[in-house]
Every structure is written in C-alpha cells, then in structure tokens.
Design a protein around this motif. Structure first.
Motif, PDB file in Angstrom:
ATOM      1  N   TYR A   9      12.630  26.541   2.426  1.00 54.07           N
ATOM      2  CA  TYR A   9      11.191  26.313   2.548  1.00 54.07           C
ATOM      3  C   TYR A   9      10.803  25.582   3.831  1.00 54.07           C
ATOM      4  O   TYR A   9       9.619  25.336   4.062  1.00 54.07           O
ATOM      5  N   LEU A  10      11.788  25.213   4.642  1.00 50.14           N
ATOM      6  CA  LEU A  10      11.526  24.325   5.778  1.00 50.14           C
ATOM      7  C   LEU A  10      11.481  25.067   7.111  1.00 50.14           C
ATOM      8  O   LEU A  10      12.128  26.103   7.279  1.00 50.14           O
ATOM      9  N   ASN A  11      10.727  24.496   8.043  1.00 48.63           N
ATOM     10  CA  ASN A  11      10.575  25.081   9.375  1.00 48.63           C
ATOM     11  C   ASN A  11      10.453  23.979  10.422  1.00 48.63           C
ATOM     12  O   ASN A  11      10.179  22.814  10.093  1.00 48.63           O
ATOM     13  N   GLU A  12      10.629  24.353  11.669  1.00 47.50           N
ATOM     14  CA  GLU A  12      10.475  23.398  12.762  1.00 47.50           C
ATOM     15  C   GLU A  12       9.053  22.849  12.801  1.00 47.50           C
ATOM     16  O   GLU A  12       8.091  23.553  12.472  1.00 47.50           O
ATOM     17  N   ASN A  13       8.926  21.591  13.171  1.00 46.19           N
ATOM     18  CA  ASN A  13       7.644  20.882  13.321  1.00 46.19           C
ATOM     19  C   ASN A  13       6.915  20.636  12.001  1.00 46.19           C
ATOM     20  O   ASN A  13       5.771  20.175  12.005  1.00 46.19           O
ATOM     21  N   GLN A  14       7.566  20.938  10.905  1.00 47.38           N
ATOM     22  CA  GLN A  14       6.952  20.727   9.594  1.00 47.38           C
ATOM     23  C   GLN A  14       7.096  19.266   9.173  1.00 47.38           C
ATOM     24  O   GLN A  14       8.113  18.622   9.429  1.00 47.38           O
ATOM     25  N   LYS A  15       6.070  18.739   8.518  1.00 42.75           N
ATOM     26  CA  LYS A  15       6.134  17.378   7.999  1.00 42.75           C
ATOM     27  C   LYS A  15       6.687  17.408   6.577  1.00 42.75           C
ATOM     28  O   LYS A  15       6.292  18.242   5.761  1.00 42.75           O
ATOM     29  N   ILE A  16       7.622  16.510   6.313  1.00 45.31           N
ATOM     30  CA  ILE A  16       8.209  16.401   4.983  1.00 45.31           C
ATOM     31  C   ILE A  16       8.126  14.950   4.528  1.00 45.31           C
ATOM     32  O   ILE A  16       7.904  14.050   5.338  1.00 45.31           O
ATOM     33  N   LYS A  17       8.294  14.743   3.229  1.00 41.56           N
ATOM     34  CA  LYS A  17       8.326  13.383   2.695  1.00 41.56           C
ATOM     35  C   LYS A  17       9.640  13.183   1.951  1.00 41.56           C
ATOM     36  O   LYS A  17      10.033  14.016   1.133  1.00 41.56           O
ATOM     37  N   ILE A  18      10.307  12.084   2.283  1.00 37.77           N
ATOM     38  CA  ILE A  18      11.579  11.752   1.659  1.00 37.77           C
ATOM     39  C   ILE A  18      11.412  10.498   0.815  1.00 37.77           C
ATOM     40  O   ILE A  18      10.847   9.493   1.267  1.00 37.77           O
ATOM     41  N   SER A  19      11.900  10.548  -0.426  1.00 35.76           N
ATOM     42  CA  SER A  19      11.965   9.362  -1.283  1.00 35.76           C
ATOM     43  C   SER A  19      13.438   9.041  -1.509  1.00 35.76           C
ATOM     44  O   SER A  19      14.193   9.881  -2.014  1.00 35.76           O
ATOM     45  N   PHE A  20      13.850   7.851  -1.120  1.00 33.99           N
ATOM     46  CA  PHE A  20      15.251   7.452  -1.241  1.00 33.99           C
ATOM     47  C   PHE A  20      15.577   6.939  -2.640  1.00 33.99           C
ATOM     48  O   PHE A  20      16.743   6.735  -2.976  1.00 33.99           O
ATOM     49  N   ILE A  21      14.537   6.731  -3.434  1.00 35.36           N
ATOM     50  CA  ILE A  21      14.688   6.260  -4.805  1.00 35.36           C
ATOM     51  C   ILE A  21      14.014   7.252  -5.739  1.00 35.36           C
ATOM     52  O   ILE A  21      12.927   7.739  -5.467  1.00 35.36           O
ATOM     53  N   ASN A  22      14.658   7.532  -6.858  1.00 34.63           N
ATOM     54  CA  ASN A  22      14.137   8.544  -7.772  1.00 34.63           C
ATOM     55  C   ASN A  22      13.102   7.954  -8.727  1.00 34.63           C
ATOM     56  O   ASN A  22      13.367   7.716  -9.904  1.00 34.63           O
ATOM     57  N   LEU A  23      11.916   7.697  -8.176  1.00 37.17           N
ATOM     58  CA  LEU A  23      10.769   7.331  -8.999  1.00 37.17           C
ATOM     59  C   LEU A  23       9.623   8.269  -8.629  1.00 37.17           C
ATOM     60  O   LEU A  23       9.501   8.682  -7.474  1.00 37.17           O
ATOM     61  N   LYS A  24       8.790   8.590  -9.604  1.00 35.58           N
ATOM     62  CA  LYS A  24       7.823   9.671  -9.443  1.00 35.58           C
ATOM     63  C   LYS A  24       6.880   9.475  -8.266  1.00 35.58           C
ATOM     64  O   LYS A  24       6.566  10.393  -7.534  1.00 35.58           O
ATOM     65  N   ASN A  25       6.386   8.256  -8.076  1.00 42.40           N
ATOM     66  CA  ASN A  25       5.431   8.016  -7.001  1.00 42.40           C
ATOM     67  C   ASN A  25       5.440   6.543  -6.598  1.00 42.40           C
ATOM     68  O   ASN A  25       6.146   5.717  -7.191  1.00 42.40           O
ATOM     69  N   LYS A  26       4.647   6.222  -5.599  1.00 38.97           N
ATOM     70  CA  LYS A  26       4.610   4.859  -5.070  1.00 38.97           C
ATOM     71  C   LYS A  26       4.095   3.856  -6.096  1.00 38.97           C
ATOM     72  O   LYS A  26       4.560   2.707  -6.140  1.00 38.97           O
TER      73      LYS A  26
END
Length: 399
Positions: free
Chosen positions: A243-260
C-alpha cells in the motif's frame, strides 16, 4: 518440435505445474543455467513454503485479493501442500510464528522432490534457453535464443520482478502484454521503507512487538517492527508495503494502544501509581533502554526526573512521539531486496477457476506474475502451488 504444453519458468509455480500435469508431452523452458534458482533462496534458503493456519483465515493475507485467491486456495490448501510433500517422504517443522519449513531446513530438498517427479514423468527440461517471443496461430509458436517450439498450450510462470539477478526481470509481463493483457504497474512488495530525514540510525536493530503502521483509520497493520539504518522493516512494514509509495506520509505507533487518548490515560495512571522516573514508566511498555534513552534525549528530559514532575507539554511530546508519529517515505526497497512483486497481470483477465487467459485460449498464468502478493510467512509460495495445481488439474481433465 511439437508439445502439448510448454511451461516457461522454473520457480515454485512452474515446477509444481510440471510435476502435476499427467499424460501429456511437456516442455519446461528456463533461461538460467539451472532450474529453481529463486526457489533455492526462499525463506533464506530454508523454504518457508506455507503457513499453519485455517484456510478461511489464510486467504485474508493477500491484501484486497481475498475473493480472488480463495478460488485457488480452497482447491489446493496449505494442508494439501504439506500432505503432497509428505507423500514423498518430507517431514516438516512449524516455527513459533506458524511457518512451515522442511525439517532439513533446506529449500533444495523440496526442489529435488519436484525435479524427481518431473523426471519420472519423462518431461523435457531446457536450461540456458531464453524465450524471445510467443505467438498464437492455430497453436503457439515459442521462439527462444536456441530453437523454435510448437505447443497447444502455454503456461507462463516467469515470476515478477523481484530478485532480477536470478532472472526474474519481468519478461513474462511483456509476453502477456503482447497478447493484449493489462499489466498493473509492478512495484516492490514485502520490502523495507526508507524515511526522509531519518535520524534514528543509532537505534538500528531495535525491534517492537505489535507496533502499528497506518495511512488511514481503515488502512493499517499491527505486527512486529524493526528500525533499520535508513527507516523501518519487520513484518509490520513488509506486509503493508503493497500500500506504500514514495513521498507518502505514514503514521507509526511504537506501542500497541488504539489511539493517543488511550495512551495518555494509561500513562497518567502509571505515573500516579509510581514514584519512579520516566525510564521505569516507559519500560513497562516493553521499550528498550536504547529507545527510551533516545526519547529522553530527543525531548530533552532529565532521565533522573521523577515521572510525576513531568509537565503536560513534555508528556504530550512523549505521546506524540510514541503514538501515530508521522514520517514521510523517501523510497521503498528496490526489486533487488523485495521478496515479491506487487502488481502484474490484471486478475480481471484471468479465469480464477483454471487460471486461463480470458483473452487468449489455452494461455495460462501461475504464481507471482499475477497481480497477487501475499504477506510474509509462506503465503506467496502457497499461492504459487495453488495456482499451478488448479492449472494442472484442469489440463488433466482435458482429452
């Protein structure tokens, strides 16, 4: 010379088709000087040939191709694969992640079983012979750098574009294109990503259990993550790279919790119950010392400061770094290190019941050349076997 079937390519799908076609005159053509070169490197040479999983769950490991692949995978399942090779004396082991390997941990042993079956069928194998063109008249005319062959049926099993040094340079796409097939643009899959302005080189080798990558709330993946010198890898990234491409923005969560918000609530509870410093609190989330030290240095926190003395602004910075931290992809790993290819011959143009072209009668496609790519863990070799089986089963039913 005339044949009933010509198979182009000796990867898992080409060899498995050849091993299971019966009572026909078959020619297998390989441009390399030996057969099964890509097969030999599968699973780092140990041959992770399928996965221990219920077939209904198994089919969910192919991105958006679930409904297409089930028509082949239900016909020849992961259990069928294991039973097939056990019939020829192969024993298997299953690792902690559910991956099947031959007990010997040698791809060559699986390859030799198929070669011996093919030789037992008295089929012809030509190596160091490159197909230059395929034309359809009444029958197919296959021209190589050495000879010309005529065949009633052709199976193209040339793979995608991953590992071009082993011969998979996409020539099968060109054959299909000349017959009028649409090719979904091939790109590397099951590959790592490089991140723009990456500054975590010192953390290379650091891993996280059940981290998360997402590009939207509906497009995300949770699995193990690995920091590299230039970005990220590990199953979390590899399985999502389609699903990924160059210049694409992604979000990484280093901890497995649903949201902030959930993380904020959770870390505040831990802080209230503890008189420890931040390091002790963050360690409860299974983060390594190196990574915690990096965070403290990045956000400029005194490592000896008690966690309950950390102000809201600093806590928010920690939360923002650990949950849904935004990165921009510089580039994906190239075909030299991608395990498989995303893209290929449009599945809309291939009959899922027998893998025959909907455009050219008696032309068949098997394995990675098709626009199907599975997750890491044996799903791609299994799909190669399943498509090859479907073709062989159909050809065996013909007079």
């Amino acid at each position: 010379m005339d044949y009933d079937v010509v198979i182009i390519g000796t990867g898992p799908s080409g060899l498995f088709a050849a091993a299971n076609i019966k009572n026909k005159k078959v020619l297998i053509i390989e441009k390399n000087d030996e057969i099964g070169k890509k097969f030999l490197i599968s699973g780092s040479g140990q041959c992770n040939l399928t996965h221990y999983e219920d077939i209904k769950q198994f089919i969910t490991h192919y991105g958006e191709r679930k409904n297409y692949v089930k028509k082949q995978l239900f016909r020849f399942t992961n259990d069928d694969t294991i039973n097939y090779f056990q019939k020829y004396g192969m024993n298997f082991i299953i690792d902690k992640n559910g991956k099947y390997f031959p007990k010997t941990k040698k791809s060559k042993d699986i390859l030799n079983i198929l070669i011996n079956v093919i030789k037992g069928n008295n089929y012809t194998i030509k190596t160091s012979e490159k197909v230059k063109s395929i034309k359809k008249e009444k029958d197919f005319i296959i021209k190589t750098n050495k000879s010309e062959y005529k065949s009633k049926m052709v199976i193209i099993a040339t793979g995608g574009k991953s590992y071009p040094n082993l011969g998979t340079n996409g020539d099968g796409y060109e054959f299909a294109k000349k017959f009028g097939h649409n090719i979904i643009t091939p790109k590397p899959a099951l590959t790592n990503i490089r991140i723009k302005n990456f500054d975590m080189q010192e953390l290379s080798g650091t891993s996280f259990k059940n981290a998360k990558i997402k590009i939207s709330d509906k497009k995300q993946n949770i699995n193990d993550l690995l920091i590299t010198h230039q970005g990220f890898s590990g199953p979390c990234i590899l399985d999502f790279s389609r699903y990924l491409n160059e210049n694409q923005k992604i979000k990484i969560s280093f901890i497995n919790l649903k949201n902030k918000e959930l993380f904020k609530e959770d870390i505040n509870k831990k802080i209230k119950k503890s008189n420890d410093n931040l390091f002790s609190i963050l360690k409860e989330y299974e983060l390594t010392k190196r990574f915690i030290d990096y965070i403290e240095n990045k956000i400029k926190i005194n490592p000896k400061q008690k966690s309950h003395n950390i102000d809201k602004r600093t806590k928010d910075k920690i939360i923002d770094f650990l949950i849904d931290h935004e990165y921009t992809i510089d580039e994906l790993g190239n075909f030299d290190n991608a395990m498989v290819t995303n893209g290929g011959i449009d599945t809309k143009e291939i009959n899922p019941k027998n893998m025959e072209s909907k455009i050219i009668k008696n032309l068949y496609f098997a394995g990675e050349i098709i626009d199907v790519d599975g997750d890491t863990g044996g799903y791609n070799i299994q799909y190669a076997f399943s498509t090859a089986w479907v073709i062989s089963e159909y050809l065996n039913s013909l007079n």
